[in-house]
Enzyme design. Structure first.
Site, PDB file in Angstrom:
ATOM      1  N   ARG A   1       0.848  -1.195   0.000  1.00 22.44           N
ATOM      2  CA  ARG A   1       0.000   0.000   0.000  1.00 22.44           C
ATOM      3  C   ARG A   1       0.881   1.241   0.000  1.00 22.44           C
ATOM      4  O   ARG A   1       1.869   1.315   0.736  1.00 22.44           O
ATOM      5  CB  ARG A   1      -0.924   0.015   1.223  1.00 22.44           C
ATOM      6  CG  ARG A   1      -1.926  -1.136   1.206  1.00 22.44           C
ATOM      7  CD  ARG A   1      -2.879  -1.103   2.373  1.00 22.44           C
ATOM      8  NE  ARG A   1      -3.695  -2.317   2.392  1.00 22.44           N
ATOM      9  CZ  ARG A   1      -4.546  -2.641   3.357  1.00 22.44           C
ATOM     10  NH1 ARG A   1      -4.684  -1.832   4.396  1.00 22.44           N
ATOM     11  NH2 ARG A   1      -5.249  -3.753   3.296  1.00 22.44           N
TER      12      ARG A   1
ATOM     13  N   ARG B   1       2.396   1.134  10.146  1.00 18.39           N
ATOM     14  CA  ARG B   1       1.922   1.573   8.832  1.00 18.39           C
ATOM     15  C   ARG B   1       3.065   1.443   7.833  1.00 18.39           C
ATOM     16  O   ARG B   1       3.905   2.328   7.716  1.00 18.39           O
ATOM     17  CB  ARG B   1       1.415   3.016   8.921  1.00 18.39           C
ATOM     18  CG  ARG B   1       0.485   3.431   7.796  1.00 18.39           C
ATOM     19  CD  ARG B   1      -0.084   4.817   8.036  1.00 18.39           C
ATOM     20  NE  ARG B   1      -0.920   4.846   9.207  1.00 18.39           N
ATOM     21  CZ  ARG B   1      -2.214   4.518   9.229  1.00 18.39           C
ATOM     22  NH1 ARG B   1      -2.803   4.146   8.113  1.00 18.39           N
ATOM     23  NH2 ARG B   1      -2.914   4.582  10.343  1.00 18.39           N
TER      24      ARG B   1
ATOM     25  N   GLU C   1      -6.244  -1.022  15.656  1.00 13.94           N
ATOM     26  CA  GLU C   1      -6.847  -2.004  14.746  1.00 13.94           C
ATOM     27  C   GLU C   1      -5.841  -3.089  14.358  1.00 13.94           C
ATOM     28  O   GLU C   1      -4.704  -2.784  13.988  1.00 13.94           O
ATOM     29  CB  GLU C   1      -7.351  -1.313  13.491  1.00 13.94           C
ATOM     30  CG  GLU C   1      -7.961  -2.260  12.465  1.00 13.94           C
ATOM     31  CD  GLU C   1      -8.031  -1.667  11.072  1.00 13.94           C
ATOM     32  OE1 GLU C   1      -8.004  -2.457  10.110  1.00 13.94           O
ATOM     33  OE2 GLU C   1      -8.092  -0.434  10.948  1.00 13.94           O
TER      34      GLU C   1
ATOM     35  N   SER D   1      -9.968  -6.310  10.348  1.00 18.83           N
ATOM     36  CA  SER D   1     -11.207  -5.687   9.892  1.00 18.83           C
ATOM     37  C   SER D   1     -11.972  -6.737   9.101  1.00 18.83           C
ATOM     38  O   SER D   1     -11.438  -7.311   8.145  1.00 18.83           O
ATOM     39  CB  SER D   1     -10.901  -4.477   9.003  1.00 18.83           C
ATOM     40  OG  SER D   1     -12.065  -3.747   8.715  1.00 18.83           O
TER      41      SER D   1
ATOM     42  N   ARG E   1       1.144  -6.327  12.559  1.00 16.55           N
ATOM     43  CA  ARG E   1       0.472  -5.720  13.711  1.00 16.55           C
ATOM     44  C   ARG E   1       0.308  -6.736  14.849  1.00 16.55           C
ATOM     45  O   ARG E   1       0.338  -6.360  16.020  1.00 16.55           O
ATOM     46  CB  ARG E   1      -0.869  -5.128  13.286  1.00 16.55           C
ATOM     47  CG  ARG E   1      -0.706  -3.915  12.389  1.00 16.55           C
ATOM     48  CD  ARG E   1      -1.948  -3.071  12.297  1.00 16.55           C
ATOM     49  NE  ARG E   1      -1.675  -1.818  11.586  1.00 16.55           N
ATOM     50  CZ  ARG E   1      -2.435  -0.728  11.645  1.00 16.55           C
ATOM     51  NH1 ARG E   1      -3.532  -0.748  12.374  1.00 16.55           N
ATOM     52  NH2 ARG E   1      -2.113   0.355  10.982  1.00 16.55           N
TER      53      ARG E   1
END
Length: 422
Positions: free
Chosen positions: A260, A275, A347, A350, A389
């Protein structure tokens, strides 16, 4: 993609649903274009029928030697009219499809109102955050002190938002991915799948990543896309198919590299691994019938939760509000893990039900067992979990005062019996 027939049947409800996401009314414009398109199609069909009749009449006149010039002139005019109508139909379809492709999914009625994450609703909390007798450190502080997390070398190689893991931390990341896959395949009924990390435009469009998220993805010089998540190839694997209802639900999982660009995230989570441009994730995808998709959503979320529970990481399930629900989702549960170093919930998974939104874009259907016309499937996707994560969560929750990290018991078989790093 949206069903234009449903929009036409109740344009006010369509606009009301989009208003929950802060989007201005568009239904009347779309209905107007659709009405004009259908009128143009009717006129085109009428002219096509007349042209066929003219061809027969002209042929009959020529066979008897009679004058057919008037009918031939009419046929030329008809041809011109038909070309004009064909262009108009194509133009209206293009305009309509462009707008429809830019509109997010309609939200489930249970999704709470709200403009952003501050309006998300906590569903439940599992576990108790650790109560350390010392000041908790963040993952990058722990990793760098151990000499096993190297951001400097990664920056030299690739720039910002990359990391090099070494030794026991590299093995711990590998162990997490293997453990998650084993849980999802052996315990949760998902089929392990290896997928390409390069996909075409159709796969990205069908899974609602184009055109909306083009600026958040990496594209190669030959026009392929690096996947932002294995959701893309897993879900797109049924594109264009008519599935047998008896084969549903179809549950797939994959551990893949994800990419990403993190456009728009400048200044957010600059330090550490939260991130990254490149990361690993175990993805879950389900393809099911409309009647079963809500239950499948709960099941998928529980599969993700069970990973955290076996790792002993405290988490909470959060129902995202209207303003925080993703573009393609009708309803989303986020799982947020407790990170002692940040003293915050972050988070880690999801899980979303997209209903038939993606299926319409990729024309994925199933044939009902009782017979009848094919019906669009429902597709769901969820992180089970993001490996990087989860590594952060394991490190921060398992840290000791001397800077070492206790390895969760369920991971020790994957670590050659190692119980502590450092």
């Amino acid at each position: 993609m949206h069903d234009i027939r449903a929009l036409r049947a109740d344009p006010a409800a369509f606009d009301a649903d989009l208003a929950r996401r802060g989007i201005a009314p568009v239904a009347q414009k779309l209905v107007s274009w659709d009405e004009e398109r259908r009128l143009a199609l009717t006129a085109l069909q009428e002219k096509q029928a007349r042209r066929k009749a003219l061809a027969r009449e002209i042929g009959a006149l020529k066979r008897t030697g009679e004058d057919s010039s008037a009918l031939e002139a009419e046929a030329i005019t008809l041809r011109s009219d038909m070309e004009h109508l064909e262009l108009r139909v194509a133009d209206l379809e293009g305009q309509s499809n462009e707008v429809l492709a830019s509109l997010p999914n309609r939200l489930d009625p249970s999704v709470p109102e709200g403009p952003d994450e501050t309006a998300n609703v906590i569903q439940h909390v599992w576990g108790t955050p650790p109560d350390f007798s010392f000041t908790a450190r963040q993952h990058f502080e722990l990793g760098e002190a151990l000499g096993l997390m190297d951001f400097g070398t990664a920056s030299k190689l690739s720039g910002a938002r990359f990391v090099v893991l070494r030794g026991a931390l590299a093995r711990l990341a590998r162990a997490l991915g293997q453990f998650m896959l084993d849980q999802h395949t052996d315990e949760n009924g998902y089929e392990e799948t290896q997928v390409p990390v390069l996909v075409n435009d159709a796969a990205m469009y069908g899974t609602d990543k184009l055109p909306k998220f083009a600026d958040q993805s990496f594209r190669t010089e030959d026009g392929r896309w690096l996947i932002p998540t294995a959701e893309v190839p897993l879900t797109a694997s049924v594109a264009g198919d008519i599935l047998d209802a008896a084969t549903l639900p179809r549950r797939m999982t994959a551990l893949s590299q994800c990419f990403r660009s993190e456009a728009g995230s400048a200044g957010r989570d600059v330090r550490g691994m939260l991130r990254q441009h490149q990361f690993e994730k175990v993805e879950m995808v389900s393809v099911t019938t409309p009647e079963e998709s809500e239950a499948e959503h709960e099941r998928m979320t529980r599969c993700a939760e069970s990973i955290l529970e076996k790792l002993g990481v405290a988490y909470r399930r959060v129902l995202l509000c209207a303003g925080d629900t993703g573009f393609g989702a009708a309803k989303t549960f986020d799982l947020e893990a407790w990170l002692p170093g940040q003293a915050a919930w972050r988070e880690i998974s999801s899980c979303s039900n997209t209903r038939d939104f993606q299926a319409r874009r990729m024309n994925a259907r199933f044939r009902p067992q009782g017979g009848g016309a094919p019906v669009f499937v429902h597709t769901l996707n969820g992180s089970g979990l993001a490996v990087g994560r989860t590594l952060i969560a394991v490190m921060e929750n398992g840290q000791n005062e001397d800077g070492s990290i206790t390895v969760p018991e369920v991971l020790r078989p994957y670590m050659g019996g190692l119980a502590k790093i450092g």
